[in-house]
Every structure is written in structure tokens, then in C-alpha cells.
Scaffold this active site. Sequence first.
Site, PDB file in Angstrom:
ATOM      1  N   GLU A 185       6.800  -5.333  -0.704  1.00  0.00           N
ATOM      2  CA  GLU A 185       6.718  -5.184   0.811  1.00  0.00           C
ATOM      3  C   GLU A 185       7.401  -6.574   1.390  1.00  0.00           C
ATOM      4  OE1 GLU A 185       2.592  -4.537   1.988  1.00  0.00           O
ATOM      5  OE2 GLU A 185       2.848  -2.296   1.012  1.00  0.00           O
ATOM      6  N   GLU A 261       3.674   3.499  -2.827  1.00  0.00           N
ATOM      7  CA  GLU A 261       2.190   3.141  -2.314  1.00  0.00           C
ATOM      8  C   GLU A 261       1.666   3.682  -1.169  1.00  0.00           C
ATOM      9  OE1 GLU A 261       1.271  -1.288  -2.248  1.00  0.00           O
ATOM     10  OE2 GLU A 261      -0.394  -0.839  -0.922  1.00  0.00           O
TER      11      GLU A 261
END
Length: 671
Positions: A185, A261
Site C-alpha cells: 500500500e 488484500e
Amino acid sequence: MKAMVGAPSSAGRAAVPLLLCAMLAPGGTYVLDDSDGLGREFDGIGALSGGGATSRLLVNYPEPYRSEILDYLFKPNFGASLHILKVEIGGDGQTTDGTEPSHMHYALDEDYFRGYEWWLMKEAKKRNPNITLMGLPWSFPGWLGKGFNWPYVNLQLTAYYIISWIVGAKHYHNLDIDYVGIWNERTFDINYIKMLRKMLNNQGLQQVKIIASDNLWEPISASMLLDPELLKAIDVIGAHYPGTCTVMDATLTGKKLWSSEDFSTFNNALGAGCWGRILNQNYINGYMTSTIAWNLVASYYQQLPYGRSGLMTAQEPWSGHYVVESPIWISAHTTQFTQPGWYYLKTVGHLEKGGSYVALTDGLGNLTIIVETMSHKHSKCIRPFLPYFNVSQQFATFFLKGSFSQITELQVWYTKLGKMSAKFLFKQLAPLRVNSSGSFTLELHEDELFTLTTLTTGRKGNHRLPPESQPFPARYEDDFNIHYPPFSEAPNFADQTGVFEYFINTEDSGDHHFTLRQVLNQRPITWAADASNTISIIGDYKWTNLTITCDVYIETPEKGGVFIAGRVNKGGIFIRSAEGVFFWLFANGRYRVTSDLAGWSVYDLGHVDVTAKKWYTLTLIIKGHFSSGMLNGKLLWENVSVSFPKNGWAAIGTYSFDFAQFDNFHVDATL
Ligand SMILES: *[C@@H]1O[C@H](CO)[C@@H](O)[C@H](O)[C@H]1NC(C)=O
Ligand SMILES: *[C@@H]1O[C@H](CO)[C@@H](O)[C@H](O)[C@H]1NC(C)=O
Ligand SMILES: *[C@@H]1O[C@H](CO)[C@@H](O)[C@H](O)[C@H]1NC(C)=O
Ligand SMILES: *[C@@H]1O[C@H](CO)[C@@H](O)[C@H](O)[C@H]1NC(C)=O
Ligand SMILES: *[C@@H]1O[C@H](CO)[C@@H](O)[C@H](O)[C@H]1NC(C)=O
């Protein structure tokens, strides 16, 4: 886990990505057919240990409970029977619910036995030799940044660091890592991805695939379309919390698309509904062929951020109590009746009155159909979910065509979720007869999940009931005298900044030969807002009145310092702002009592005869509105008024990223 701090910097992101959501408009009849070819190859359903320290308490479970938990997660035809295990490549930094140790704390350091992810991967492989393994870094040890909070200062060095982890996995644990990621991320560096591919190939690791960028669909997809070498280097585009949708650029790359995810939702029936819906619709709406849950098992103190957001709960190693939560059985509906390498049919989609269906085949005549009718009332995901259908009672008629026209009977597995709990979980019903025209009709209500399959191997695994839930023991001690520690960390200590490891102090053959040591000597390349101090928490968040005693040894003269603390009220990504009662001792002969970890709010301070490289015993007494502290059994400060917070964990730590040791830790919260 999504960071709540520091927006991902996505230089050059397209203004507004065009969201692509396939919204087929069906009637009440649905054809399942392969005569026009098959859809995309299925890559499996998985879960994530890490990002961070989400499996921390699992390793301390006594047997047989620990093995039972692992069975529910990984054993084929038993429970979640996961196809994929993704783990954090520990980088010493805070990554949501704790820190995970790096295999290289320092530049010339290498150790492939730290932490618990190696152990977890081996346990998963033991149960399912075919399980796919993935590694992804969140934080990195500080030395890689050469003074910058940035892992791309020296691309070759960072690639070397990651490849060492892959090589170490094979060399020390015989683990083949199948996929490696870039930086969770966070922004990616195109040249780093190319360098990683090149160096993997040079190491003979051509089979290790690269997934990028574990963030949003863009800018990675657009970058790949503009750069043929980058396109070639990346095997899978992994997006996080995609809300079941993808973007046009991602499909144009021709690459596999994964939700690398997802979920991240409290694991009761509502969370289970979320999981059931996205497992189907990530493919139907967004062409994603794998979905990976954050997180595998909720094995961290529940008051840490995103408590109980695992497929099951195992957060009490002291009692052995664990809970096989409903997301385990939702997973089983797909995982037990498919395998990576199967194919989705092209004929998948939405149901007329809400819900969806997918069908997969092994190409040998086997067929698995998964039908879900999760309502939005009862099945909430933490992330927004774009396609929105109300679900109502309906009849759905399926026609089996092509290779499936000869099927006469299907096994049926059924789940019915309720508002607060499940009414039926992964229950086997009587087999369903397909009528002579190759069709069958299901009556569907909201919040149901059906698997209809030619496979007869499904099984609802079952161990005897685990022990009852118990609070953390009110009297607890650890002398850290473990000669051959099975893990680098001491049971129940949950590092929130810094890394605390078992240590053999060769200079001390007496009582302090075996200690616990804070081993970071510089701030890592952080992923979250790590504290400026190091801290490891332990115990019961409800503790109010307690006495903590611990022997401490400051290694760094002058600037070194340590603390013990009680009523610590925050951890994880919020550790920087933790409050409590903190009793500090410094090598320069000062002590301090503060109400916060940052040290802004001082209750008391003074001088005392203390130096580095000597052992001292600290005692912190907290009772009602008052707190007192002792040094070597003598009262040092008395009846300081403490009113907030009212409860929290116990903790140990250091003032800065410096070595320090702890021994004979003792808590008494029975007062
Ligand atoms: C592993 O995969 C192979 C090949 O697909 C298969 O024959 C075998 O049964 C699988 N083993 C398990 C434990 O699933
Ligand atoms: C289905 O799978 C089973 C077990 O893998 C296999 O034996 C069988 O040949 C397959 N095909 C059909 C049509 O059942
Ligand atoms: C779903 O139902 C609610 C309440 O009955 C209604 O307000 C809403 O418009 C419906 N949504 C859709 C997409 O049909
Ligand atoms: C903590 O101690 C105070 C003072 O003795 C007492 O009033 C309070 O009830 C205690 N709290 C708990 C939870 O035992
Ligand atoms: C703190 O105050 C209480 C009551 O005022 C007293 O009994 C106690 O001895 C004092 N000191 C400590 C260390 O608790």
C-alpha cells in the site's frame, strides 16, 4: 491492512479511474455451459498473516489446541482449507497490530529463525503441500534507507534484501516462495520492480512470480501499459479492497487480476456475509481470480486496531480457548470444492432478485457452483461495496449444458446466516437430482450460501471443544530463561515499536545470563507512525490496579533509557499517542514519570544514582487514583495522582532505538 496514516503517494495516477463492473442482467433462469470455452483460470482463496503481527499470540498456544487451529485454517477438506498463505516479510516496523522482526536487523546480519512466519508457512505446507506461498514487505530495517525513510535509495540493495528472504526460506526451511510483492500500500518504483525481476532470474528464481503493487489498480496498470519491460516483469496485478470492481487499464494488460488484500471485517455473521459476497463477486464484477483475506487468524490482543478481523479467533494462548468463526465455513464453500488451476465458466453472474452465482470446473467434467444471496442489511464489509442489490426470495433455475449436460446428481452444502449469528454453517444437505432436461431449481432466501458440486470430498472438520475463555492471568512472571527458544519473542509480549528478543548475555553467567533484549539500534523504514520509543505490551487491557516489577539494564551510556508502564491504552498504528503510567529510568541519572509514551506530560521527575551497564529493579504500583515507584525496592516517588486512562496493558520499553535488556518481569493485578 489499510493504513490510517499517510495517504499512499501515487505519482501520476490517472485523474479518475474508470471503474469496471460487469453487471449482467439475468432472468430467473441461468445457463451453465462450457461449449463456448471457459473463463479465467482460478488461482485460489487465501489469507494473510501479518501486516502486522496478527498471528503473534498463536505460536504460544499449548498443544493440541495450536495444531487444531492450524487444521481449521489449512487442512484440506476440513475447514477453511486455504489455497494460499500470504505472509509479511518482517521489517522491524509497526504494521497495524505490532512489529514483525526482519531477517536482517543490521547491514551484515542474517537470521532466518526470527518471528513465527517461517513456522506458520511450514505448518501450512505440512497440512497442504500444494499451498501457494507469498511474501510482501510493509516496513524495512533502517539500514536499507541510509538515513531516509525510503526503501528505494539503493534498488539493488533492497532487491538483495528481499531475495535473501526467499533464498533463506528455501535454504533453512525448504519453503518455495511462489509470489513476492513490492511494498504494501505504498508507492512503487518501476526500476525497482525491473531490478527485482532481473536479480531473481540471475539467482535462478525465474519461477518466483511478482505481484504488484498491493495498492490501488492505478497507477500500476497504466504504468504497465506504457512500459513493455514492466509489463513483462509483473505476473499478477494485486489490488486491495477493490469493492469487487476493477478498471479498464487493468484488464487491458492481459494479466491475472487478484484482490490481494480484502475482507478486514469483524468476524461475526455480518463479516461472514461480507466474505461470502466478495468471494463470488470479485470474479463476477471485477474478473479477479484470487481473493486474500486480511487476516488469517485474529491472534492479537482484541483491543488493538481491527480486533477480531481474522477468519477465526485465537487470542488466548493462556487458556487455549479459540473460536472457529463463521468466515472459516464461508471459505470452505469455495475452497473445498475448487483448486488453483480450475477454471471459472464464462457463465457466471448476478441473480434476478439479488445475489450471485459462479461456477468452476477442473476441465475433467467436475463442476462446482457457488450461489450466494447475502443481503446488505446483514452482510457489511468494512470497505464500500459498489454494486448494490436488494435480495428477496426467489426461484433460480440452472441449466447444465456442454460437458455438464450428463451430470445427474450434485452434492449440496448450505449456510444460512442470521443477523447476529449463523443458523446453519456449511451443512451437508441431501444430494440434488438434476432432472432429465439437465436443470434444477433452487428456492433462495436472503443470507444463504449454496455449494452444488460433483465432488464428494467435502467435509465439515471437527475437533473437540476447546477450553473455556479465561482472562489473562492476574499474576504473571517471566524470567526469560529459555535455553533454546523456539521463537525469538517471549510469550504474550506484543512488540508495538522496536523488537524484543530472547538474548544470551555471555558476559553474565549469573541470574542475568538469559534476558529479553530490545535489538533495534535505529528507526526502521516505517510503514505506520511508529513511536519514537520502543515498547512491547502484555496482559489484560482491563487491568486497572497492578504492581509491575522488572529488572532493567541500559546498554547505552548517557542517552540510553528504559521504562516499565501500566494502563497503556493504545497500540498498533496508534502507538505513538499511547497514554498510561510510564516510569522511566535514564543512564544519565534521571528518572521520570509520565502519563504518555511520548513523554509530554510529566507527573514527576528527579535525580538518582544510576548508570548504564548495571542492573536495577524497577517497581511500578498503580492503585485507584494513585501511583508510586520503587528503585531496587526503595520508594523513589510516591502517590502521584493518576486519573486517566483508567485501564490498559502493562508494558516495557526503551527511550530510543538503543539496546537494553529486561529480566524477571512480574505483574500482580490481583490487588
Ligand atoms: C496436490 O496437487 C496434486 C496435483 O494437482 C494433486 O494430485 C494432489 O492430490 C494435491 N495434494 C493435496 C494434498 O491436495
Ligand atoms: C472429478 O474429480 C474426481 C476427484 O478428483 C475425479 O476422480 C473424477 O474423475 C473427476 N471427474 C468427474 C466427472 O467426476
Ligand atoms: C433496496 O431496498 C431499499 C429499502 O426497501 C430501497 O430504499 C432501495 O432503493 C433499494 N435499492 C435498490 C438498489 O433497489
Ligand atoms: C482499584 O483500587 C481502588 C483503590 O483501592 C479501588 O477503589 C478500586 O475498586 C480498584 N479497582 C478494581 C477494578 O479493582
Ligand atoms: C499513598 O497514600 C496512601 C493514602 O493516602 C497511603 O496509605 C500510602 O502509604 C501512600 N504511599 C504509597 C506508596 O502507597
